[in-house]
Write a protein that holds these residues in place. Structure first.
Motif, PDB file in Angstrom:
ATOM      1  N   GLY A   1       0.772  -1.230   0.000  1.00  0.00           N
ATOM      2  CA  GLY A   1       0.000   0.000   0.000  1.00  0.00           C
ATOM      3  C   GLY A   1       0.804   1.281   0.000  1.00  0.00           C
ATOM      4  O   GLY A   1       0.239   2.373  -0.062  1.00  0.00           O
ATOM      5  N   GLY A   2       2.132   1.167   0.094  1.00  0.00           N
ATOM      6  CA  GLY A   2       2.943   2.365   0.058  1.00  0.00           C
ATOM      7  C   GLY A   2       2.953   3.000  -1.324  1.00  0.00           C
ATOM      8  O   GLY A   2       2.449   2.434  -2.295  1.00  0.00           O
TER       9      GLY A   2
ATOM     10  N   SER B   1      -3.796  10.880   1.055  1.00  0.00           N
ATOM     11  CA  SER B   1      -4.030   9.727   1.926  1.00  0.00           C
ATOM     12  C   SER B   1      -3.458   8.460   1.311  1.00  0.00           C
ATOM     13  O   SER B   1      -3.368   8.328   0.086  1.00  0.00           O
ATOM     14  N   LEU B   2      -3.090   7.540   2.177  1.00  0.00           N
ATOM     15  CA  LEU B   2      -2.690   6.198   1.793  1.00  0.00           C
ATOM     16  C   LEU B   2      -3.203   5.235   2.839  1.00  0.00           C
ATOM     17  O   LEU B   2      -3.357   5.595   4.016  1.00  0.00           O
ATOM     18  N   ARG B   3      -3.437   4.002   2.420  1.00  0.00           N
ATOM     19  CA  ARG B   3      -3.822   2.959   3.358  1.00  0.00           C
ATOM     20  C   ARG B   3      -2.829   1.819   3.255  1.00  0.00           C
ATOM     21  O   ARG B   3      -2.729   1.174   2.201  1.00  0.00           O
TER      22      ARG B   3
ATOM     23  N   PRO C   1       5.166  15.884   4.326  1.00  0.00           N
ATOM     24  CA  PRO C   1       6.494  15.438   3.852  1.00  0.00           C
ATOM     25  C   PRO C   1       7.298  14.732   4.946  1.00  0.00           C
ATOM     26  O   PRO C   1       8.042  13.804   4.647  1.00  0.00           O
ATOM     27  N   GLU C   2       7.137  15.135   6.186  1.00  0.00           N
ATOM     28  CA  GLU C   2       7.870  14.508   7.285  1.00  0.00           C
ATOM     29  C   GLU C   2       7.374  13.096   7.602  1.00  0.00           C
ATOM     30  O   GLU C   2       7.979  12.394   8.415  1.00  0.00           O
ATOM     31  N   ASP C   3       6.293  12.655   6.963  1.00  0.00           N
ATOM     32  CA  ASP C   3       5.836  11.270   7.106  1.00  0.00           C
ATOM     33  C   ASP C   3       6.576  10.330   6.155  1.00  0.00           C
ATOM     34  O   ASP C   3       6.395   9.115   6.225  1.00  0.00           O
ATOM     35  N   THR C   4       7.393  10.884   5.280  1.00  0.00           N
ATOM     36  CA  THR C   4       8.152  10.071   4.339  1.00  0.00           C
ATOM     37  C   THR C   4       9.093   9.130   5.082  1.00  0.00           C
ATOM     38  O   THR C   4       9.897   9.554   5.915  1.00  0.00           O
ATOM     39  N   ALA C   5       8.952   7.833   4.800  1.00  0.00           N
ATOM     40  CA  ALA C   5       9.752   6.822   5.488  1.00  0.00           C
ATOM     41  C   ALA C   5       9.396   5.453   4.928  1.00  0.00           C
ATOM     42  O   ALA C   5       8.427   5.309   4.172  1.00  0.00           O
TER      43      ALA C   5
ATOM     44  N   TRP D   1       8.571  -9.125  12.006  1.00  0.00           N
ATOM     45  CA  TRP D   1       8.654  -7.904  11.225  1.00  0.00           C
ATOM     46  C   TRP D   1       8.429  -8.194   9.752  1.00  0.00           C
ATOM     47  O   TRP D   1       8.843  -9.232   9.238  1.00  0.00           O
ATOM     48  N   GLY D   2       7.784  -7.254   9.074  1.00  0.00           N
ATOM     49  CA  GLY D   2       7.678  -7.315   7.632  1.00  0.00           C
ATOM     50  C   GLY D   2       8.901  -6.682   6.984  1.00  0.00           C
ATOM     51  O   GLY D   2       9.787  -6.182   7.673  1.00  0.00           O
ATOM     52  N   GLN D   3       8.896  -6.667   5.657  1.00  0.00           N
ATOM     53  CA  GLN D   3      10.049  -6.158   4.917  1.00  0.00           C
ATOM     54  C   GLN D   3       9.983  -4.650   4.710  1.00  0.00           C
ATOM     55  O   GLN D   3      10.964  -4.038   4.310  1.00  0.00           O
ATOM     56  N   GLY D   4       8.827  -4.073   4.961  1.00  0.00           N
ATOM     57  CA  GLY D   4       8.670  -2.628   4.845  1.00  0.00           C
ATOM     58  C   GLY D   4       8.067  -2.203   3.524  1.00  0.00           C
ATOM     59  O   GLY D   4       8.192  -2.892   2.507  1.00  0.00           O
ATOM     60  N   THR D   5       7.412  -1.058   3.544  1.00  0.00           N
ATOM     61  CA  THR D   5       6.859  -0.464   2.332  1.00  0.00           C
ATOM     62  C   THR D   5       7.152   1.032   2.354  1.00  0.00           C
ATOM     63  O   THR D   5       7.017   1.686   3.393  1.00  0.00           O
ATOM     64  N   GLN D   6       7.585   1.557   1.218  1.00  0.00           N
ATOM     65  CA  GLN D   6       8.008   2.958   1.136  1.00  0.00           C
ATOM     66  C   GLN D   6       6.813   3.892   0.999  1.00  0.00           C
ATOM     67  O   GLN D   6       5.944   3.677   0.148  1.00  0.00           O
ATOM     68  N   VAL D   7       6.789   4.907   1.827  1.00  0.00           N
ATOM     69  CA  VAL D   7       5.816   5.990   1.712  1.00  0.00           C
ATOM     70  C   VAL D   7       6.581   7.278   1.466  1.00  0.00           C
ATOM     71  O   VAL D   7       7.461   7.633   2.246  1.00  0.00           O
ATOM     72  N   SER D   8       6.255   7.954   0.386  1.00  0.00           N
ATOM     73  CA  SER D   8       6.912   9.211   0.042  1.00  0.00           C
ATOM     74  C   SER D   8       5.858  10.280  -0.141  1.00  0.00           C
ATOM     75  O   SER D   8       4.890  10.086  -0.887  1.00  0.00           O
ATOM     76  N   VAL D   9       6.048  11.406   0.541  1.00  0.00           N
ATOM     77  CA  VAL D   9       5.088  12.498   0.492  1.00  0.00           C
ATOM     78  C   VAL D   9       5.792  13.728  -0.064  1.00  0.00           C
ATOM     79  O   VAL D   9       6.768  14.212   0.523  1.00  0.00           O
ATOM     80  N   SER D  10       5.309  14.229  -1.168  1.00  0.00           N
ATOM     81  CA  SER D  10       5.914  15.400  -1.807  1.00  0.00           C
ATOM     82  C   SER D  10       5.219  16.675  -1.331  1.00  0.00           C
ATOM     83  O   SER D  10       4.020  16.675  -1.051  1.00  0.00           O
ATOM     84  N   SER D  11       5.990  17.749  -1.300  1.00  0.00           N
ATOM     85  CA  SER D  11       5.429  19.021  -0.821  1.00  0.00           C
ATOM     86  C   SER D  11       4.826  19.816  -1.958  1.00  0.00           C
ATOM     87  O   SER D  11       4.974  19.494  -3.121  1.00  0.00           O
TER      88      SER D  11
END
Length: 123
Positions: free
Chosen positions: A8-9, A17-19, A88-92, A113-123
């Protein structure tokens, strides 16, 4: 053993919004507390949200309160993180984690733990 897989990233503009979803498989149990953590480049992994095994109690770090909502569907072995008003500070990279006990904000308390999913928020 429990396997966790996030999805979902993506890339979204500020205010969007993202889920995120986390699918659990293996020796799953409704007695697991689940958490979401995130790690931004050059920073330590930090707690975002957690939910206890019944789903009746949820916990959030202050910076996401009122914007993020954690939920679970134990019948489907799924955990979700609805993220609104993204900044933007939620980017991780966002990680799903599980532990056979009550919810915790400490990443060292979680065994799976999962492997992770990238979330990127642009300004």
């Amino acid at each position: 053993q429990v396997q966790l897989v996030e999805s979902g990233g993506g890339l979204v503009q500020a205010g969007g919004s993202l889920r995120l979803s986390c699918a659990a498989s293996g020796r799953t149990s409704s007695s697991y507390a689940m958490g979401w953590f995130r790690q931004a480049p050059g920073k330590e992994r930090e707690f975002v949200a957690a939910i206890n095994f019944s789903g009746g109690n949820t916990y959030y770090t202050d910076s996401v309160k009122g914007r993020f909502t954690i939920s679970r569907d134990s019948a489907k072995n799924m955990v979700y993180l609805q993220m609104n008003g993204l900044k933007p500070e939620d980017t991780a990279v966002y990680y799903c984690a599980g532990r056979y006990s009550y919810a915790s904000y400490r990443d060292s308390d979680y065994k799976y733990w999962g492997q992770g999913t990238q979330v990127s928020v642009s300004s």
